[in-house]
Design a protein around this motif. Structure first.
Motif, PDB file in Angstrom:
ATOM      1  N   VAL A 172       0.856  -1.197   0.000  1.00 12.86           N
ATOM      2  CA  VAL A 172       0.000   0.000   0.000  1.00 12.86           C
ATOM      3  C   VAL A 172       0.893   1.249   0.000  1.00 12.86           C
ATOM      4  CG1 VAL A 172      -1.741   1.319   1.290  1.00 12.86           C
ATOM      5  CG2 VAL A 172      -1.867  -1.188   1.219  1.00 12.86           C
ATOM      6  N   ALA A 173       0.597   2.170  -0.905  1.00 12.83           N
ATOM      7  CA  ALA A 173       1.363   3.428  -0.997  1.00 12.83           C
ATOM      8  C   ALA A 173       0.754   4.440  -0.022  1.00 12.83           C
ATOM      9  CB  ALA A 173       1.333   3.956  -2.429  1.00 12.83           C
ATOM     10  N   TRP A 174       1.090   4.271   1.267  1.00 13.75           N
ATOM     11  CA  TRP A 174       0.462   5.070   2.327  1.00 13.75           C
ATOM     12  C   TRP A 174       0.634   6.566   2.142  1.00 13.75           C
ATOM     13  CZ3 TRP A 174      -3.061   2.813   5.011  1.00 13.75           C
ATOM     14  CH2 TRP A 174      -3.002   1.421   5.179  1.00 13.75           C
ATOM     15  N   LYS A 175       1.849   6.980   1.815  1.00 12.21           N
ATOM     16  CA  LYS A 175       2.103   8.418   1.703  1.00 12.21           C
ATOM     17  C   LYS A 175       1.233   9.032   0.609  1.00 12.21           C
ATOM     18  CE  LYS A 175       5.659  11.857   1.699  1.00 12.21           C
ATOM     19  NZ  LYS A 175       7.059  12.121   1.898  1.00 12.21           N
ATOM     20  N   ASP A 176       1.136   8.323  -0.517  1.00 11.35           N
ATOM     21  CA  ASP A 176       0.300   8.820  -1.616  1.00 11.35           C
ATOM     22  C   ASP A 176      -1.167   8.914  -1.197  1.00 11.35           C
ATOM     23  OD1 ASP A 176       2.615   8.808  -3.131  1.00 11.35           O
ATOM     24  OD2 ASP A 176       2.134   6.949  -4.198  1.00 11.35           O
ATOM     25  N   LEU A 177      -1.666   7.879  -0.508  1.00  9.36           N
ATOM     26  CA  LEU A 177      -3.065   7.884  -0.058  1.00  9.36           C
ATOM     27  C   LEU A 177      -3.314   9.008   0.949  1.00  9.36           C
ATOM     28  CD1 LEU A 177      -3.946   4.111   0.467  1.00  9.36           C
ATOM     29  CD2 LEU A 177      -4.885   5.676  -1.245  1.00  9.36           C
ATOM     30  N   ASN A 178      -2.397   9.143   1.910  1.00 10.11           N
ATOM     31  CA  ASN A 178      -2.563  10.190   2.932  1.00 10.11           C
ATOM     32  C   ASN A 178      -2.569  11.575   2.282  1.00 10.11           C
ATOM     33  OD1 ASN A 178      -2.747   8.278   4.960  1.00 10.11           O
ATOM     34  ND2 ASN A 178      -0.582   8.373   5.460  1.00 10.11           N
ATOM     35  N   ARG A 179      -1.731  11.740   1.266  1.00  8.82           N
ATOM     36  CA  ARG A 179      -1.688  13.023   0.557  1.00  8.82           C
ATOM     37  C   ARG A 179      -2.977  13.223  -0.253  1.00  8.82           C
ATOM     38  NH1 ARG A 179       3.702  13.241  -2.025  1.00  8.82           N
ATOM     39  NH2 ARG A 179       4.498  14.017  -0.063  1.00  8.82           N
ATOM     40  N   LYS A 180      -3.400  12.164  -0.957  1.00 14.57           N
ATOM     41  CA  LYS A 180      -4.614  12.215  -1.784  1.00 14.57           C
ATOM     42  C   LYS A 180      -5.830  12.629  -0.949  1.00 14.57           C
ATOM     43  CE  LYS A 180      -7.615   9.102  -4.474  1.00 14.57           C
ATOM     44  NZ  LYS A 180      -7.740   7.718  -4.984  1.00 14.57           N
ATOM     45  N   PHE A 181      -5.944  12.077   0.259  1.00 15.43           N
ATOM     46  CA  PHE A 181      -7.098  12.367   1.114  1.00 15.43           C
ATOM     47  C   PHE A 181      -6.797  13.414   2.182  1.00 15.43           C
ATOM     48  CE2 PHE A 181      -8.052   7.930  -0.338  1.00 15.43           C
ATOM     49  CZ  PHE A 181      -9.108   8.280  -1.156  1.00 15.43           C
ATOM     50  N   LYS A 182      -5.679  14.146   2.006  1.00 17.25           N
ATOM     51  CA  LYS A 182      -5.295  15.234   2.929  1.00 17.25           C
ATOM     52  C   LYS A 182      -5.355  14.786   4.394  1.00 17.25           C
ATOM     53  CE  LYS A 182      -6.714  18.913  -0.240  1.00 17.25           C
ATOM     54  NZ  LYS A 182      -6.822  18.113  -1.437  1.00 17.25           N
ATOM     55  N   ASN A 183      -4.772  13.613   4.664  1.00 17.43           N
ATOM     56  CA  ASN A 183      -4.724  13.038   6.008  1.00 17.43           C
ATOM     57  C   ASN A 183      -6.093  12.843   6.641  1.00 17.43           C
ATOM     58  OD1 ASN A 183      -1.960  12.870   5.726  1.00 17.43           O
ATOM     59  ND2 ASN A 183      -1.545  14.712   6.911  1.00 17.43           N
ATOM     60  N   TRP A 239      -8.081  10.303   7.711  1.00 13.72           N
ATOM     61  CA  TRP A 239      -7.792   8.879   7.968  1.00 13.72           C
ATOM     62  C   TRP A 239      -8.959   7.968   7.621  1.00 13.72           C
ATOM     63  CZ3 TRP A 239      -3.155   9.969   7.812  1.00 13.72           C
ATOM     64  CH2 TRP A 239      -2.481  10.821   8.690  1.00 13.72           C
ATOM     65  N   ALA A 240     -10.185   8.400   7.863  1.00 15.22           N
ATOM     66  CA  ALA A 240     -11.360   7.568   7.557  1.00 15.22           C
ATOM     67  C   ALA A 240     -11.445   7.300   6.054  1.00 15.22           C
ATOM     68  CB  ALA A 240     -12.631   8.248   8.056  1.00 15.22           C
ATOM     69  N   ARG A 241     -11.173   8.316   5.249  1.00 16.61           N
ATOM     70  CA  ARG A 241     -11.204   8.139   3.790  1.00 16.61           C
ATOM     71  C   ARG A 241     -10.065   7.235   3.332  1.00 16.61           C
ATOM     72  NH1 ARG A 241     -11.539  13.684   0.896  1.00 16.61           N
ATOM     73  NH2 ARG A 241     -11.811  12.385  -0.943  1.00 16.61           N
ATOM     74  N   THR A 242      -8.899   7.380   3.965  1.00 14.33           N
ATOM     75  CA  THR A 242      -7.761   6.516   3.620  1.00 14.33           C
ATOM     76  C   THR A 242      -8.113   5.061   3.912  1.00 14.33           C
ATOM     77  OG1 THR A 242      -6.147   8.271   4.042  1.00 14.33           O
ATOM     78  CG2 THR A 242      -5.322   6.012   4.103  1.00 14.33           C
TER      79      THR A 242
END
Length: 166
Positions: free
Chosen positions: A98-109, A111-114
Motif C-alpha cells: 500500500v502506498a500510504w504516503k500517496d493515499l494520505n496526501r490524496k485524502f489530505k490526512n 484517515w477515515a477516507r484513507t
C-alpha cells in the motif's frame, strides 16, 4: 521525587494499518536488542526506533511521534516485528504494497477516507476487510494495555528523493 515518564497518546487506527503494511512489506529491520529501522512506504525516509527490553519505553523519529505525540507506525511496526504482539500473516500480507504516503496526501490526512480506500482495495484483491480491521483493533488494544512511555526525542529524518513509486 523522580519525574514520571510521559505516556504516548494512542495513534489513529490508520497508523496501525500502516504498521501492519510495513511488516507485510518487510520494511522493518531489527538492528539489535534496542534499535531498529523502518523504511517509509515510498522509500524516501528511514525511521529510527528504540525500545526497552519490555517494549514499554519507545523512542521514534517519525513525524507523528515527534510532532503529534502519538505512537507512530514505525514504532508499532517494530513492536510487532519484535514479537510483543504477533498479527497473523494473512493480515500483514493483505496490507503489503500500500502506498500510504500517496493515499494520505490524496485524502489530505483524512484517515477515515484513507481506510475506506484501503478496505475497498483489500476487498477487490480478495481479502476480508473485516478481518483486517478487527486485527488492527486488536493491535490498538494491545498498545492501550502496554501503556508505552516516551523515550528520548529524536528529530525526524530529512526526506530523500523517492527511490520508487508504488
Amino acid at each position: 521525587m523522580a519525574m514520571s515518564a510521559t505516556q504516548w497518546k494512542m495513534p489513529p487506527l490508520v497508523k496501525v494499518y500502516e504498521a501492519l503494511g510495513a511488516i507485510g512489506d518487510g520494511r522493518v529491520r531489527i538492528e539489535n536488542s534496542r534499535r531498529a529501522t523502518v523504511v517509509s512506504s515510498d522509500e524516501s525516509k528511514t525511521y529510527e526506533v528504540e525500545t526497552s527490553a519490555d517494549g514499554r519505553e519507545i523512542a521514534s523519529n517519525d513525524n507523528a511521534s515527534y510532532w503529534q505525540g502519538y505512537v507512530g507506525y514505525p514504532a508499532i511496526a517494530v513492536l510487532l516485528a519484535r514479537g510483543f504482539y504477533r498479527p497473523p500473516a494473512n493480515v500483514t500480507d493483505a496490507l503489503a504494497g500500500v502506498a500510504w504516503k500517496d493515499l494520505n496526501r490524496k485524502f489530505k490526512n483524512d484517515w477515515a477516507r484513507t481506510i475506506a480506500e484501503v478496505e475497498q482495495n483489500l476487498e477487490q484483491a480478495g481479502h476480508d476487510p473485516d478481518t483486517v480491521r478487527s486485527e488492527a483493533d486488536a493491535v490498538l488494544s494491545f498498545l492501550r494495555a502496554l501503556r508505552p512511555v516516551r523515550g528520548k526525542r529524536i528529530r525526524p529524518p530529512a526526506e530523500k528523493p523517492a527511490l520508487k513509486t508504488r
